[in-house]
Design an enzyme around this catalytic site. Sequence first.
Site, mmCIF file in Angstrom:
data_model
loop_
_atom_site.group_PDB
_atom_site.id
_atom_site.type_symbol
_atom_site.label_atom_id
_atom_site.label_comp_id
_atom_site.label_asym_id
_atom_site.label_seq_id
_atom_site.Cartn_x
_atom_site.Cartn_y
_atom_site.Cartn_z
ATOM 1 N N TYR A 1 0.837 -1.200 0.000
ATOM 2 C CA TYR A 1 0.000 0.000 0.000
ATOM 3 C C TYR A 1 0.871 1.249 0.000
ATOM 4 O O TYR A 1 1.882 1.328 0.718
ATOM 5 C CB TYR A 1 -0.951 -0.006 1.196
ATOM 6 C CG TYR A 1 -2.030 -1.046 1.081
ATOM 7 C CD1 TYR A 1 -3.131 -0.844 0.252
ATOM 8 C CD2 TYR A 1 -1.941 -2.253 1.775
ATOM 9 C CE1 TYR A 1 -4.117 -1.811 0.121
ATOM 10 C CE2 TYR A 1 -2.923 -3.222 1.656
ATOM 11 C CZ TYR A 1 -4.007 -2.989 0.820
ATOM 12 O OH TYR A 1 -4.979 -3.962 0.690
ATOM 13 N N ALA B 1 -11.357 0.517 -4.341
ATOM 14 C CA ALA B 1 -10.343 1.257 -3.593
ATOM 15 C C ALA B 1 -9.073 0.452 -3.371
ATOM 16 O O ALA B 1 -8.067 1.001 -2.921
ATOM 17 C CB ALA B 1 -10.910 1.696 -2.242
ATOM 18 N N ASP B 2 -9.093 -0.857 -3.673
ATOM 19 C CA ASP B 2 -7.985 -1.740 -3.304
ATOM 20 C C ASP B 2 -7.043 -2.017 -4.470
ATOM 21 O O ASP B 2 -6.459 -3.083 -4.557
ATOM 22 C CB ASP B 2 -8.529 -3.059 -2.747
ATOM 23 C CG ASP B 2 -7.475 -3.803 -1.935
ATOM 24 O OD1 ASP B 2 -6.734 -3.148 -1.197
ATOM 25 O OD2 ASP B 2 -7.406 -5.052 -2.050
ATOM 26 N N ALA B 3 -6.878 -1.053 -5.366
ATOM 27 C CA ALA B 3 -5.966 -1.225 -6.505
ATOM 28 C C ALA B 3 -4.559 -0.817 -6.072
ATOM 29 O O ALA B 3 -4.155 0.339 -6.207
ATOM 30 C CB ALA B 3 -6.439 -0.388 -7.683
#
Length: 434
Positions: free
Chosen positions: A257, A299-301
């Site tokens: 992240y 949102a988790d790209a």
Amino acid sequence: MTMRVLDVWWDARLVGQLTQDQHGELGFAYSPEWLGNDDAPPLSASLPKRADPFSRRECRPFFGGLLPEESQRDAAAQALGVSRGNDFALLDRLGGDVAGALQLLPPGERPATPNPDQRPIPLDEGALVRVLDALPVRPLLAGEEGLRLSLAGAQSKVPVVLVDGAVALPAPGQPTTHILKSPIARLSGTTENEALVMRLAAAVGLDVAAVQPRVVRDRTFLLVERYDRFRGEDGVVRRIHQEDFCQALGVPAETKYASEGGPTFKDGFALLRRVAARPAVDVLKLLDAVIFNLIVGNADAHGKNFSILYDRDGPRLAPLYDLLATVAYPELSPKLAMRIGKRATLGEMDPEGWSAFGADAGVGLPLIRRRVSEISQAVISRARDVAGEVMRPGLDEATLSRFSAMAAERAAQCAITVQHPRGGNRYRSPQARS
């Protein structure tokens, strides 16, 4: 403890050796033959060809990036009876078939050649249900006799092959052709969600891995066709090399992240300009991917959800994968894995955010506005039809309808927001407004 060694093979050619010393430290060195072959490429953009060995810090992001992550790593390590932090031990047990073209094998063991007498056996309904039951506690079926399979990611999955359309576990050494993904237990309708979003991406013109939702005894799962495999005219399946953005940039998976030091979109665009054979094409593909993910609410790209494929046409952005509308689940964070123009959440995007994103990506704002409008309109026009195409007995039609309506609503809002005068209201997701 003596030095432990795994030979690293690429298409039956020895690339080098991954080692673990008596202190547990990883190392990697290219073989003299690989270094001496001008046509032999480096394993990774982060591991250029050189005679000096690579340290743990240098090589772990690539090799550790071949392994499952988070709870999947914990469960796999427990099933194998090894430490979750021991990348070498995990690769020793799982490295026979990984993402890309590589195989990691013990010294003296060569990659298996196709054996016509050794064929995969299709799984009947009962066996398939048992596989789905086993995956949460034994990711990748770790420890299953004859299987040495690994994939990155935090979701329950296992690489498989198809035999006349039926799911089968591979014969020893056989390249797998598909990925079986079981639903995420704590989230409802993830098979329907991912199938719809992936099919919708393809319908609006994005390059995306092919997916099939399937049902067995009221259990849903997703089959994803592997883009890192190629079936030749002789019918033999061959592996194609690939690496994700974290591997290419030398970032360990546990810091994937951006807020933890992982890749940003600025890093990703710069990487494509540096390594892609046709950077202008791939920059536009990544731009479209960013826009599509924002529209559908993914949102988790993060850096491990974008990859570079090293095929016969040279390095290029790999087809998209792992697309999920995370906005459908209020229990998941709306925080973007990679900020878009300094905007941290799905609900914050506004014209100034797009402008800042364009500066990071090195792409003009007029082009961004045009692509947001075009992709949004395509999503609006295709979402309902794609939901109908995905639907089959055993899937939840109401859930598919809800997901498609959500995508269309978000697309309409995004199309308005990108054109809104400076200082206007920011886009807020349907959930944020409720």
